[in-house]
Design a protein around this motif. Structure first.
Motif, PDB file in Angstrom:
ATOM      1  N   ASP A  49       0.780  -1.412  -0.199  1.00 34.39           N
ATOM      2  CA  ASP A  49       0.629   0.320  -0.112  1.00 34.39           C
ATOM      3  C   ASP A  49       0.907   1.038  -0.021  1.00 34.39           C
ATOM      4  OD1 ASP A  49      -2.573  -1.216  -0.030  1.00 34.39           O
ATOM      5  OD2 ASP A  49      -2.627  -1.981   2.181  1.00 34.39           O
ATOM      6  N   ASP A  69      -1.658   4.587   1.373  1.00 33.27           N
ATOM      7  CA  ASP A  69      -2.815   3.462   1.508  1.00 33.27           C
ATOM      8  C   ASP A  69      -3.114   3.404  -0.312  1.00 33.27           C
ATOM      9  OD1 ASP A  69      -3.395   6.649   0.239  1.00 33.27           O
ATOM     10  OD2 ASP A  69      -4.990   6.474   1.845  1.00 33.27           O
ATOM     11  N   GLY A  70      -2.331   3.204  -1.478  1.00 31.19           N
ATOM     12  CA  GLY A  70      -2.086   2.048  -2.167  1.00 31.19           C
ATOM     13  C   GLY A  70      -2.673   4.280  -3.251  1.00 31.19           C
TER      14      GLY A  70
END
Length: 107
Positions: A49, A69-70
């Motif tokens: 991520d 968070d990607g």
């Protein structure tokens, strides 16, 4: 089969493409950083991520950003791109290696 993620950096921004292992169809997210020239867009092998983005504009200069968070949210990190005694004063390319989690060096 596992999924595939392709990180694409262009002169007009960044894109995250994802697909199933068969690669029959792709989902495209972006442009991220629309209008910013991308030097590097890399994922961390330690944390899937975590993404790093190195980009530049004529107005803002060189910027290094990180997402945990990607690619949904980004934060600038370590953007002190100056060296004592460096007479060049020119823009440099920064590289986010895969060997260390929070480290970048000048190319």
């Amino acid at each position: 089969m596992s999924g595939v993620r392709l990180l694409v950096g262009t002169r007009k921004g960044a894109f995250v493409l994802t697909s199933e292992g068969t690669r029959d169809g792709w989902k495209v997210e972006g442009p991220l950083f629309a209008g910013w020239e991308m030097y590097h867009l890399k994922g961390s092998p330690a944390d899937p991520d975590r993404l790093y983005a190195s980009q530049s504009t004529g107005w803002h200069g060189q910027v290094m950003q990180r997402s945990d968070d990607g690619g949904k949210n980004w934060e600038t990190v370590g953007n002190e791109f100056t060296y004592d005694g460096s007479p060049t004063g020119r823009s440099e390319t920064w590289h986010a290696p895969q060997r260390r989690k929070d480290f970048a060096w000048k190319q």
